[in-house]
Design a protein around this motif. Structure first.
Motif, mmCIF file in Angstrom:
data_model
loop_
_atom_site.group_PDB
_atom_site.id
_atom_site.type_symbol
_atom_site.label_atom_id
_atom_site.label_comp_id
_atom_site.label_asym_id
_atom_site.label_seq_id
_atom_site.Cartn_x
_atom_site.Cartn_y
_atom_site.Cartn_z
ATOM 1 N N ARG A 139 0.818 -1.211 0.000
ATOM 2 C CA ARG A 139 0.000 0.000 0.000
ATOM 3 C C ARG A 139 0.852 1.261 0.000
ATOM 4 O O ARG A 139 0.480 2.279 -0.600
ATOM 5 C CB ARG A 139 -0.936 -0.015 1.205
ATOM 6 C CG ARG A 139 -2.095 -0.995 1.066
ATOM 7 C CD ARG A 139 -2.943 -1.005 2.323
ATOM 8 N NE ARG A 139 -4.171 -1.788 2.143
ATOM 9 C CZ ARG A 139 -5.039 -2.039 3.109
ATOM 10 N NH1 ARG A 139 -4.813 -1.564 4.343
ATOM 11 N NH2 ARG A 139 -6.130 -2.752 2.868
ATOM 12 N N ASP A 140 2.002 1.206 0.672
ATOM 13 C CA ASP A 140 2.901 2.360 0.714
ATOM 14 C C ASP A 140 3.783 2.450 -0.523
ATOM 15 O O ASP A 140 4.642 3.331 -0.615
ATOM 16 C CB ASP A 140 3.794 2.288 1.957
ATOM 17 C CG ASP A 140 3.020 2.477 3.251
ATOM 18 O OD1 ASP A 140 1.874 2.956 3.197
ATOM 19 O OD2 ASP A 140 3.565 2.121 4.311
ATOM 20 N N GLU A 141 3.622 1.495 -1.446
ATOM 21 C CA GLU A 141 4.413 1.421 -2.673
ATOM 22 C C GLU A 141 5.902 1.220 -2.384
ATOM 23 O O GLU A 141 6.763 1.645 -3.149
ATOM 24 C CB GLU A 141 4.164 2.659 -3.546
ATOM 25 C CG GLU A 141 2.697 2.798 -3.939
ATOM 26 C CD GLU A 141 2.395 4.028 -4.774
ATOM 27 O OE1 GLU A 141 3.331 4.566 -5.396
ATOM 28 O OE2 GLU A 141 1.222 4.452 -4.785
ATOM 29 N N ASN A 167 -4.764 1.530 -1.195
ATOM 30 C CA ASN A 167 -4.415 2.184 0.064
ATOM 31 C C ASN A 167 -5.610 3.021 0.537
ATOM 32 O O ASN A 167 -5.958 4.013 -0.111
ATOM 33 C CB ASN A 167 -3.195 3.081 -0.139
ATOM 34 C CG ASN A 167 -2.707 3.699 1.157
ATOM 35 O OD1 ASN A 167 -3.405 3.673 2.172
ATOM 36 N ND2 ASN A 167 -1.514 4.247 1.142
ATOM 37 N N GLN A 224 -5.844 5.155 2.712
ATOM 38 C CA GLN A 224 -5.465 6.516 3.095
ATOM 39 C C GLN A 224 -5.162 7.394 1.882
ATOM 40 O O GLN A 224 -4.823 8.571 2.042
ATOM 41 C CB GLN A 224 -4.234 6.475 4.013
ATOM 42 C CG GLN A 224 -4.385 5.593 5.230
ATOM 43 C CD GLN A 224 -5.589 5.959 6.064
ATOM 44 O OE1 GLN A 224 -5.857 7.137 6.286
ATOM 45 N NE2 GLN A 224 -6.328 4.955 6.536
ATOM 46 N N ALA A 225 -5.256 6.832 0.688
ATOM 47 C CA ALA A 225 -4.882 7.563 -0.527
ATOM 48 C C ALA A 225 -6.091 7.786 -1.421
ATOM 49 O O ALA A 225 -7.111 7.095 -1.312
ATOM 50 C CB ALA A 225 -3.797 6.804 -1.289
ATOM 51 N N ARG A 226 -5.977 8.740 -2.333
ATOM 52 C CA ARG A 226 -7.004 8.951 -3.354
ATOM 53 C C ARG A 226 -6.566 8.395 -4.702
ATOM 54 O O ARG A 226 -7.371 8.329 -5.638
ATOM 55 C CB ARG A 226 -7.304 10.449 -3.498
ATOM 56 C CG ARG A 226 -7.979 11.082 -2.311
ATOM 57 C CD ARG A 226 -9.342 10.493 -2.001
ATOM 58 N NE ARG A 226 -10.285 10.520 -3.110
ATOM 59 C CZ ARG A 226 -11.040 11.555 -3.436
ATOM 60 N NH1 ARG A 226 -10.964 12.682 -2.730
ATOM 61 N NH2 ARG A 226 -11.879 11.496 -4.440
ATOM 62 N N THR A 227 -5.294 8.071 -4.824
ATOM 63 C CA THR A 227 -4.755 7.604 -6.095
ATOM 64 C C THR A 227 -4.222 6.184 -5.942
ATOM 65 O O THR A 227 -4.135 5.647 -4.836
ATOM 66 C CB THR A 227 -3.634 8.531 -6.579
ATOM 67 O OG1 THR A 227 -2.603 8.584 -5.583
ATOM 68 C CG2 THR A 227 -4.153 9.937 -6.829
ATOM 69 N N SER A 228 -3.835 5.582 -7.069
ATOM 70 C CA SER A 228 -3.358 4.202 -7.069
ATOM 71 C C SER A 228 -2.013 4.092 -7.774
ATOM 72 O O SER A 228 -1.829 4.659 -8.862
ATOM 73 C CB SER A 228 -4.380 3.297 -7.785
ATOM 74 O OG SER A 228 -3.819 2.032 -8.076
ATOM 75 N N ARG A 256 -9.267 6.985 -9.200
ATOM 76 C CA ARG A 256 -9.508 7.800 -8.018
ATOM 77 C C ARG A 256 -10.241 6.918 -7.012
ATOM 78 O O ARG A 256 -11.234 6.271 -7.354
ATOM 79 C CB ARG A 256 -10.353 9.033 -8.358
ATOM 80 C CG ARG A 256 -10.588 9.961 -7.163
ATOM 81 C CD ARG A 256 -11.550 11.089 -7.500
ATOM 82 N NE ARG A 256 -11.006 11.996 -8.508
ATOM 83 C CZ ARG A 256 -11.631 13.116 -8.903
ATOM 84 N NH1 ARG A 256 -12.816 13.431 -8.378
ATOM 85 N NH2 ARG A 256 -11.087 13.886 -9.812
#
Length: 327
Positions: free
Chosen positions: A29-31, A267, A269-273, A280
């Motif tokens: 998720r944190d990439e 993720n 906590q994110a808006r992007t992937s 989105r």
């Protein structure tokens, strides 16, 4: 070791695996892909080779890759996960083909037209009752990122193209249903009525609907036909299912409706992937709260289409988002 000791060892191993899985999910998720791959290698080193591709396990629980590099080998890619997983990781097939001596993909026959559009590889129809014999190197499709040491966006997106269906400009594709194995991913279709009424809308679900869409009988249960519809949409609004991966692989704007604790690849906590730049993410603020998700989407739609018109209004005929992306 006595029976109580055996039970304790098993519990300890299970707890250890749960913690390892949590660390792997956090890394993905944190990439932090290098960290995730290191965790996968550590797990692989602990596995009993005799359990590889274990026929006693259901296909989705099997591990296939033995850790060897694919370079110069005849590789058999087995697609044991869902259709969406296969589309998500098929991005790596051209990279694999450039390094291996040969690549054969064993996948459901209904996926073959899409896979042919992604990579020039040999294809076998996956028959669960009669899988292909082992090759020089077997690997499951979702193990390719780790085997190649390639993060998702090492592959340019879109990596899948399809001729778009002729749809009205600004059509929104809607998918509110996922697999029956996780009903928590489903959105009550009535909640999408404000989205469907915002403009021409299309169902991407293979079932009839009461929503005000262009195809109230639903979408055909055919991947090529579905891909054409997705390609013709200006925007796809979908739950976490194959449609999300199909739209993301094509580079289509895709708004993804996610439960509060989504799958590992998203993720919360994110808006992007990190997998799909055109995505989105709309995540439930609380478990089960699809009302907040659909309200946010309905609120954001005017801005999306205003941006579309503004980008098109430069002395040229206005085009849909789909037309621009597909050239």
């Amino acid at each position: 070791m006595d029976q109580a000791g055996n039970r304790g060892a098993v519990r300890g191993f299970a707890v250890g695996m749960e913690e390892t899985t949590r660390r792997w999910i956090a890394a993905m998720r944190d990439e932090r892909y290098a960290d995730a791959w290191a965790i996968e290698q550590a797990i692989l080193a602990l596995r009993d080779p005799a359990t590889r591709d274990d026929p006693a396990q259901p296909y989705h629980r099997r591990w296939v890759w033995d850790g060897r590099a694919p370079d110069g080998r005849d590789v058999l890619v087995r697609c044991y996960q869902g259709l969406g997983d296969t589309i998500q990781f098929a991005r790596y097939l051209p990279l694999l083909a450039a390094r291996a001596r040969s690549v054969t993909v064993e996948a459901p026959a209904r996926l073959h037209p899409l896979l042919r559009a992604i990579a020039d590889v040999a294809l076998l129809a996956f028959d669960p009752a009669n899988p292909a014999p082992p090759a020089d190197l077997d690997i499951e499709m979702t193990e390719l990122a780790s085997a190649l040491r390639m993060p998702p966006l090492a592959v340019p997106v879109p990596y899948l193209a399809h001729t778009p269906a002729a749809l009205p400009r600004g059509t929104i594709g809607l998918c509110w249903a996922a697999g029956d194995w996780d009903r928590d991913r489903w959105v009550p279709e009535a909640l999408l009525a404000p989205v469907a009424r915002a403009g021409p809308s299309l169902s991407l679900v293979a079932a009839p609907t009461a929503l005000p869409v262009l195809n109230p009988d639903g979408c055909a249960f055919d991947l090529s036909a579905t891909a054409a519809l997705v390609a013709g949409c200006a925007l796809v609004v979908t739950v976490d299912t194959m449609i999300a991966h199909l739209a993301g692989a094509m580079g289509k704007p895709v708004w993804l409706m996610l439960k509060a604790e989504p799958d590992w690849r998203w993720n919360p906590q994110a808006r992007t992937s990190g997998w799909y730049p055109s995505a989105r993410l709309y995540v439930q603020p609380r478990s089960g709260d699809w009302h907040a998700v659909t309200r946010a989407i309905a609120r954001d739609l005017p801005g999306f289409f205003h941006h579309d018109v503004a980008e098109s209004d430069h002395g040229q005929p206005a085009q849909s988002v789909g037309a621009r992306l597909l050239g």
